[in-house]
Scaffold this motif. Structure first.
Motif, PDB file in Angstrom:
ATOM      1  N   THR A   1      24.146   2.157  -9.970  1.00 16.49           N
ATOM      2  CA  THR A   1      24.834   0.887 -10.200  1.00 16.49           C
ATOM      3  C   THR A   1      24.111  -0.293  -9.572  1.00 16.49           C
ATOM      4  O   THR A   1      24.507  -1.439  -9.771  1.00 16.49           O
ATOM      5  CB  THR A   1      26.269   0.937  -9.642  1.00 16.49           C
ATOM      6  N   ILE A   2      23.068  -0.027  -8.822  1.00 19.52           N
ATOM      7  CA  ILE A   2      22.288  -1.084  -8.174  1.00 19.52           C
ATOM      8  C   ILE A   2      20.813  -0.784  -8.409  1.00 19.52           C
ATOM      9  O   ILE A   2      20.362   0.337  -8.157  1.00 19.52           O
ATOM     10  CB  ILE A   2      22.574  -1.160  -6.660  1.00 19.52           C
ATOM     11  N   SER A   3      20.073  -1.772  -8.898  1.00 18.90           N
ATOM     12  CA  SER A   3      18.647  -1.561  -9.143  1.00 18.90           C
ATOM     13  C   SER A   3      17.855  -2.764  -8.660  1.00 18.90           C
ATOM     14  O   SER A   3      18.223  -3.911  -8.936  1.00 18.90           O
ATOM     15  CB  SER A   3      18.364  -1.337 -10.638  1.00 18.90           C
ATOM     16  N   PHE A   4      16.783  -2.486  -7.951  1.00 22.92           N
ATOM     17  CA  PHE A   4      15.850  -3.516  -7.510  1.00 22.92           C
ATOM     18  C   PHE A   4      14.460  -3.160  -8.025  1.00 22.92           C
ATOM     19  O   PHE A   4      14.093  -1.986  -8.094  1.00 22.92           O
ATOM     20  CB  PHE A   4      15.800  -3.612  -5.981  1.00 22.92           C
ATOM     21  N   VAL A   5      13.686  -4.190  -8.361  1.00 23.74           N
ATOM     22  CA  VAL A   5      12.297  -3.997  -8.767  1.00 23.74           C
ATOM     23  C   VAL A   5      11.414  -4.764  -7.804  1.00 23.74           C
ATOM     24  O   VAL A   5      11.649  -5.952  -7.558  1.00 23.74           O
ATOM     25  CB  VAL A   5      12.054  -4.474 -10.215  1.00 23.74           C
ATOM     26  N   ILE A   6      10.437  -4.080  -7.247  1.00 28.27           N
ATOM     27  CA  ILE A   6       9.498  -4.710  -6.316  1.00 28.27           C
ATOM     28  C   ILE A   6       8.128  -4.743  -6.986  1.00 28.27           C
ATOM     29  O   ILE A   6       7.567  -3.699  -7.321  1.00 28.27           O
ATOM     30  CB  ILE A   6       9.430  -3.949  -4.973  1.00 28.27           C
ATOM     31  N   LEU A   7       7.621  -5.947  -7.206  1.00 25.55           N
ATOM     32  CA  LEU A   7       6.293  -6.098  -7.795  1.00 25.55           C
ATOM     33  C   LEU A   7       5.225  -6.004  -6.710  1.00 25.55           C
ATOM     34  O   LEU A   7       5.417  -6.499  -5.589  1.00 25.55           O
ATOM     35  CB  LEU A   7       6.159  -7.442  -8.496  1.00 25.55           C
ATOM     36  N   ILE A   8       4.113  -5.405  -7.054  1.00 25.82           N
ATOM     37  CA  ILE A   8       2.980  -5.282  -6.135  1.00 25.82           C
ATOM     38  C   ILE A   8       1.899  -6.258  -6.562  1.00 25.82           C
ATOM     39  O   ILE A   8       1.382  -6.186  -7.677  1.00 25.82           O
ATOM     40  CB  ILE A   8       2.424  -3.845  -6.140  1.00 25.82           C
TER      41      ILE A   8
ATOM     42  N   LYS B   1       0.797  -1.224   0.000  1.00 25.27           N
ATOM     43  CA  LYS B   1       0.000   0.000   0.000  1.00 25.27           C
ATOM     44  C   LYS B   1       0.826   1.269   0.000  1.00 25.27           C
ATOM     45  O   LYS B   1       0.443   2.264  -0.589  1.00 25.27           O
ATOM     46  CB  LYS B   1      -0.941   0.012   1.215  1.00 25.27           C
ATOM     47  N   ARG B   2       1.978   1.247   0.700  1.00 22.38           N
ATOM     48  CA  ARG B   2       2.698   2.503   0.844  1.00 22.38           C
ATOM     49  C   ARG B   2       4.193   2.280   0.948  1.00 22.38           C
ATOM     50  O   ARG B   2       4.676   1.179   1.192  1.00 22.38           O
ATOM     51  CB  ARG B   2       2.191   3.273   2.064  1.00 22.38           C
ATOM     52  N   ILE B   3       4.926   3.373   0.756  1.00 25.57           N
ATOM     53  CA  ILE B   3       6.382   3.371   0.806  1.00 25.57           C
ATOM     54  C   ILE B   3       6.811   4.456   1.779  1.00 25.57           C
ATOM     55  O   ILE B   3       6.334   5.595   1.696  1.00 25.57           O
ATOM     56  CB  ILE B   3       6.999   3.663  -0.578  1.00 25.57           C
ATOM     57  N   ILE B   4       7.717   4.127   2.678  1.00 29.97           N
ATOM     58  CA  ILE B   4       8.349   5.127   3.532  1.00 29.97           C
ATOM     59  C   ILE B   4       9.789   5.292   3.062  1.00 29.97           C
ATOM     60  O   ILE B   4      10.545   4.324   3.037  1.00 29.97           O
ATOM     61  CB  ILE B   4       8.303   4.723   5.015  1.00 29.97           C
ATOM     62  N   LEU B   5      10.149   6.485   2.681  1.00 28.44           N
ATOM     63  CA  LEU B   5      11.524   6.809   2.293  1.00 28.44           C
ATOM     64  C   LEU B   5      12.084   7.766   3.329  1.00 28.44           C
ATOM     65  O   LEU B   5      11.499   8.804   3.616  1.00 28.44           O
ATOM     66  CB  LEU B   5      11.549   7.468   0.898  1.00 28.44           C
ATOM     67  N   ASP B   6      13.233   7.420   3.870  1.00 34.73           N
ATOM     68  CA  ASP B   6      13.890   8.288   4.854  1.00 34.73           C
ATOM     69  C   ASP B   6      15.353   8.422   4.479  1.00 34.73           C
ATOM     70  O   ASP B   6      16.132   7.485   4.605  1.00 34.73           O
ATOM     71  CB  ASP B   6      13.763   7.704   6.265  1.00 34.73           C
ATOM     72  N   ASP B   7      15.701   9.597   3.983  1.00 27.06           N
ATOM     73  CA  ASP B   7      17.109   9.897   3.709  1.00 27.06           C
ATOM     74  C   ASP B   7      17.522  11.136   4.495  1.00 27.06           C
ATOM     75  O   ASP B   7      18.241  11.991   4.021  1.00 27.06           O
ATOM     76  CB  ASP B   7      17.350  10.109   2.221  1.00 27.06           C
TER      77      ASP B   7
ATOM     78  N   ARG C   1      -2.913 -13.423  -0.172  1.00 27.21           N
ATOM     79  CA  ARG C   1      -2.642 -12.197   0.575  1.00 27.21           C
ATOM     80  C   ARG C   1      -1.986 -11.178  -0.361  1.00 27.21           C
ATOM     81  O   ARG C   1      -1.201 -11.557  -1.244  1.00 27.21           O
ATOM     82  CB  ARG C   1      -1.683 -12.471   1.749  1.00 27.21           C
ATOM     83  N   ASN C   2      -2.331  -9.913  -0.170  1.00 23.71           N
ATOM     84  CA  ASN C   2      -1.577  -8.880  -0.882  1.00 23.71           C
ATOM     85  C   ASN C   2      -0.117  -9.004  -0.478  1.00 23.71           C
ATOM     86  O   ASN C   2       0.203  -9.094   0.712  1.00 23.71           O
ATOM     87  CB  ASN C   2      -2.104  -7.490  -0.532  1.00 23.71           C
ATOM     88  N   HIS C   3       0.785  -9.019  -1.459  1.00 27.87           N
ATOM     89  CA  HIS C   3       2.188  -9.242  -1.133  1.00 27.87           C
ATOM     90  C   HIS C   3       3.093  -8.600  -2.174  1.00 27.87           C
ATOM     91  O   HIS C   3       2.623  -7.954  -3.124  1.00 27.87           O
ATOM     92  CB  HIS C   3       2.483 -10.742  -1.018  1.00 27.87           C
TER      93      HIS C   3
ATOM     94  N   SER D   1       1.509  -1.298  -9.587  1.00 24.31           N
ATOM     95  CA  SER D   1       2.189  -2.267 -10.433  1.00 24.31           C
ATOM     96  C   SER D   1       3.556  -2.645  -9.882  1.00 24.31           C
ATOM     97  O   SER D   1       3.789  -3.788  -9.511  1.00 24.31           O
ATOM     98  CB  SER D   1       2.334  -1.715 -11.855  1.00 24.31           C
ATOM     99  N   ASN D   2       4.474  -1.679  -9.804  1.00 24.03           N
ATOM    100  CA  ASN D   2       5.826  -1.994  -9.358  1.00 24.03           C
ATOM    101  C   ASN D   2       6.537  -0.756  -8.875  1.00 24.03           C
ATOM    102  O   ASN D   2       6.127   0.381  -9.155  1.00 24.03           O
ATOM    103  CB  ASN D   2       6.637  -2.665 -10.484  1.00 24.03           C
TER     104      ASN D   2
END
Length: 950
Positions: free
Chosen positions: A813-820, A771-777, A831-833, A804-805
């Motif tokens: 130089t580093i990439s990750f993809v997270i599918l919803i 549902k949501r993303i927390i970004l803390d920099d 379950r939503n995952h 979607s993703n």
């Protein structure tokens, strides 16, 4: 701007009360006559000169008036003061005024005899030369004149004999809503009886004024408590009149009435409290000449449950009244806890004592009774271990959140009270700040309270600011019990959490804070910004939040094609020129500067601090605000702008421009953009998705390996661990679901949360759910997975394709993809995952580990034949022939792993993968067993295989 400031000075005298005017004239004539006689006597009898000098008094204040105009919560205040020197020689006059700490001074003018000096706001230099220092007269130190929530402005000049000086001070502030009311306060402390004393406040609220009240004058000992005991009638001579949208309040006491209040001229604080009518829906949005301000304060919502830890100083310095009043306040606060709340109490000195070890207890009559006994038995002794107390409180609350099935929408917080500085354990402020932030990890908010003059104000302020809280400071002689209770009342009823306010990015710019972790009953959220397209017919507003029962989404299109709607020129009561000022633009500039000051206070990076300082200074100069980075220098009107040193006058403004504490939240970075189309991303086979199914792609060998992990619900799996080298760690937390009918598994598990941590070049993290993303920099940002957006920072980019993703790129130089994976009508076993895919691993080191990370820079060999016979290495072109052979094995780091051929679909079934499958939780394929990859918490950055870093 200076024109309207002059127009609002308001030298009008009281109507219908001639006694004060006559008294003032009589006193002036009497004193002038007396001084004339004294001069003649002095000439005849020189030896009596010293005696006569003692008879001559300080310059007398003949007039003190305050005129204020409040337009939609934004207050313009002008203070006018006239002092007369009736003596036979020049004498020093001191103009002193207490103003609210959040206010900004916008102008200051002095007329001394026939000379006029005007204030010029200039940038403050980092270093002052000795010449500059010599020009300042009697600088105020950082604590002089400071009281709870107020700062003292002071200017001193010499008035020639038989002449007068007039002081005109202008300041502006945005009123805070607390406990359901706005409070406007004027300090009336002229230090002497005044012949002409007048306060006039005009209020204009287009949405309608309700609950207007003027309580009795408040003296300094009760300042800030917001409550009045006994008599609640307005001060003598107060006149109140108002219509639906306009109000006018005047206070005009005669000399006799002043004497009845206080013979020393310290009358107290004149207070006006009121509230406004509110729309349901998105709140009140006002637009004027290309700027908007948005007030959001919903009511009639059920309270959210609280998890609260009280951390109370019980060191030796708390002995006596301070500890007694703290106990009294806690007794009352405990009674106000709701049945759905949970709580605990920590007392600290050089030792730390926890009331209930390793848990928070529910609110029951027995628990409240036992808690009161514990508080009653607290005794003052020892030193002050602030760091240890906060670490204990944070661990207690973190463990409770992690180990209990708490309501996801509950609000967790620590209330910390002390009267001193750290003397035991860690005593360095910067280290305490760092330790506190690391311990809290944005999981909850910290609210700090300081009592007395020995407390480290800046430490408490920054601790609260860095951890989404607020701070309060009370003087030692004040009523601490009522202050504590009043502060708790402000934060004791959370109604909403994770509040986000959105406007179309192509319609607005330079929007102030639009993310807020909590909204408390009786407070208000304020956002302001600039319109890009002024020709648009409307401004679309969306507010998303959650409360105790559901998630809330509010939408509205606000008309902006009505230029006269918020134009207040010509309104009754605004004849002083305030109507010609864009009050919405000034509210926007006020909020923006406050945010820059807060961001600088939180920053530890010197370059970033300099950038924020310059930005705040530039805006303060544009709007003529005195801030910590600007100063007010006096110039003589009509002369060369550079005055001679002896003519240079510098009023003290130390401490003016304190941080705004009630608007705690975070601003969407300027790089955030909405993407209407789905992102085109690179598909990777190396992944962990589904139940969860792991796939490792070995491009040089031209085959893939796959395995399953049968974990337990709540397990946190370390997927990538490269904390020492690249600084990157990825952890995934499992959620459980029933197994499908007739299946061989006892239950299913899916990834409910993916946490990505990065500590190079600076620490940041992402916490992703369906549902949501927390970004803390360094600044916490909350994003919805249901809206396309791109957020960029120095080393991190997050690209969201709605529902979607999410693509996360670190240092390019580093990439990750997270599918919803979300289901409209999920089956009982669904379950939503999330699914996790590694798109680019070039930036990960050869020492990276984790269930996926250990294979990124290593190759495996496929062998043919039985495990009991000699093995022959299979060439790349022979792989197809080996598919049906059940005895195929992999050679991994010297280990032999039996594998079978399988087919899998990944990436939402869009791609089919043929792979060699390792059974039994990847036994022998991975280093150790899967239990070695369990992290202790989502932020665990285990520095080596089988270890944890909490």
């Amino acid at each position: 701007m200076i024109l309207w400031l002059w127009l609002c000075c308001g030298f009008s005298t009281s109507v219908g009360q001639p006694d004060s005017e006559l008294m003032a004239r009589y006193l002036e004539e009497k004193l002038m006559a007396d001084y004339s006689i004294m001069e003649q006597v002095a000439r005849r009898v020189p030896r009596q000169a010293k005696f006569l000098q003692r008879l001559e008094t300080r310059p007398r204040m003949s007039e003190f008036s305050v005129k204020s105009t409040i337009i939609s919560r934004y207050a313009f205040t002008t203070v006018s003061c006239t002092m007369v020197n009736s003596g036979s020689e020049a004498r020093e006059a001191v103009f002193e005024m207490q103003i609210p700490a959040p206010a900004f001074i916008s102008n200051f003018t002095m007329i001394i005899g026939n000379k006029t000096y005007y204030g010029e706001v200039t940038g403050k230099e980092k270093k002052h030369s000795s010449d500059d220092k010599a020009r300042h007269r009697k600088p105020l130190n950082s604590t002089e004149g400071r009281e709870n929530g107020y700062e003292t402005f002071k200017a001193s000049v010499f008035i020639p004999r038989k002449m007068q000086a007039k002081f005109l001070l202008h300041y502006e502030e945005l009123l805070q809503r607390r406990l359901g009311k706005y409070e406007y306060t004027v300090s009336i402390r002229p230090q002497q009886l005044v012949g002409r004393l007048r306060v006039e406040v005009n209020i204009l609220e287009k949405s309608g004024i309700v609950s207007l009240e003027v309580p009795p004058l408040r003296n300094s000992k009760h300042k800030g408590n917001g409550k009045v005991e006994g008599d609640v009638s307005p001060p003598p001579s107060t006149v109140i009149g108002h219509t639906k949208t306009l109000a006018k309040v005047t206070f005009n006491p005669s000399v006799v009435e002043q004497t009845r209040i206080a013979r020393n001229g310290i009358l107290g604080d004149f207070i006006i409290r009121y509230d406004v009518n509110r729309e349901l829906s998105v709140g009140d949005v006002q637009i004027l000449n290309g700027y908007f301000v948005h007030y959001f304060a919903p009511t009639d919502l059920p309270p959210l449950p609280k998890n609260v830890v009280f951390v109370l100083d019980s060191s030796a310095s708390m002995v006596g009244t301070k500890l007694k009043q703290t106990k009294e306040a806690l007794f009352t606060i405990l009674q106000d806890l709701r049945p759905e709340d949970h709580f605990n109490i920590i007392g600290f000195s050089n030792r730390i004592k926890v009331w209930q070890q390793d848990r928070l207890v529910p609110v029951t009559p027995n628990n409240i009774r036992d808690a009161k006994k514990y508080i009653h038995n607290m005794s003052p002794t020892g030193g002050t271990n602030i760091n240890g107390a906060l670490q204990t409180g944070a661990k207690l609350l973190n463990d409770y959140i992690a180990q209990n099935d708490i309501d996801a929408r509950s609000v967790s917080l620590i209330i910390f009270l002390t009267d001193g500085r750290p003397t035991v354990g860690e005593t360095q402020s910067l280290k305490i700040l760092s330790n506190t932030k690391d311990a809290i990890r944005d999981k909850f908010c910290l609210f700090t309270i300081g009592i007395g003059n020995d407390v480290d104000h800046k430490l408490l302020e920054r601790m609260a600011l860095e951890n989404c809280g607020m701070t309060r400071h009370f003087q030692e002689d004040e009523d601490a019990a009522s202050h504590l209770k009043g502060f708790y009342d402000e934060i004791g009823t959370p109604l909403l959490s994770d509040i986000r306010v959105d406007y179309p990015e192509d319609n607005v710019e330079q929007v102030t804070q639009n993310f807020f972790p909590n909204y408390f009953n009786g407070s208000e959220i304020i956002i302001a910004g600039k319109l890009i397209n002024r020709t648009s017919d409307s401004l679309h507003v969306e507010v998303t939040a959650s409360n105790s029962k559901k998630y809330i989404l509010l939408k509205k299109d606000v008309a902006i094609d009505l230029p006269s709607r918020n134009d207040i020129r010509g309104m009754p009561g605004l004849e002083d020129g305030k109507g010609d000022t864009n009050y919405i633009e000034r509210a926007w500039s006020y909020l923006t500067i406050k945010e820059l000051l807060n961001s600088r206070l939180k920053s530890d990076d010197s370059q970033e601090k300099d950038y924020l300082m310059e930005k705040a200074k530039s805006m303060a100069l544009t709007y003529n605000f005195v801030t910590p980075f600007t100063v007010l220098k006096m110039r003589e009107a009509g002369l060369h702008p550079e005055l001679a040193p002896e003519e240079f006058i510098s009023p003290s403004t130390d401490g003016i421009g304190e941080k705004l504490q009630s608007l705690q939240g975070h601003k969407a970075p300027p790089g955030i953009q909405r993407q209407q189309d789905k992102q085109r991303i690179k598909i990777s086979k190396t992944s962990a998705d589904g139940d969860p199914h792991f796939v490792i792609d070995f491009p040089s060998s031209k085959f893939s390996v796959c395995f399953n992990i049968d974990g337990e619900p709540g397990d946190i799996l370390r997927l990538v661990s490269d904390h020492k080298e690249s600084g990157v760690t990825v952890n995934g937390q499992l959620i459980g679901a029933p197994a499908p009918p007739n299946g061989h598994k006892k239950h299913r598990t899916y990834f409910s949360t993916i946490t990505i941590l990065n500590n190079k070049p600076e620490r940041s993290y992402l916490e992703i759910t369906p549902k949501r993303i927390i970004l803390d920099d360094g600044e916490r940002l909350l994003l919805s997975c249901g809206r396309s957006a791109v957020v960029r920072s120095n080393s991190l980019e997050v690209s969201i394709s709605a529902n979607s993703n999410i693509t996360v790129t670190i240092r390019d130089t580093i990439s990750f993809v997270i599918l919803i994976h979300r289901y409209k009508k999920p089956a009982p076993y669904q379950r939503n995952h999330l699914g996790f895919y590694i798109s680019n691993s070039k930036g990960l080191s050869s020492d990276s580990h984790g269930l996926l990370g250990q294979f990124l820079n290593h190759e495996v060999k496929l062998l043919q034949g039985s495990l009991n016979t000699s093995h022959q290495q299979v060439g790349q072109n022979q792989t197809e022939a080996l598919k049906p052979n059940p005895t195929n094995t992999l050679k991994v780091k010297g280990r032999l792993v039996p594998v079978v051929w399988k087919q899998r679909r990944i990436y939402n079934g869009q791609q089919e993968v043929e792979c060699w499958f390792a059974k039994n939780n990847a036994d022998k394929l991975i280093d150790g067993s899967y239990k070695d990859y369990l992290a202790s918490h989502p932020f665990d950055t285990g520095t080596s295989f089988g270890t944890s870093n909490s």
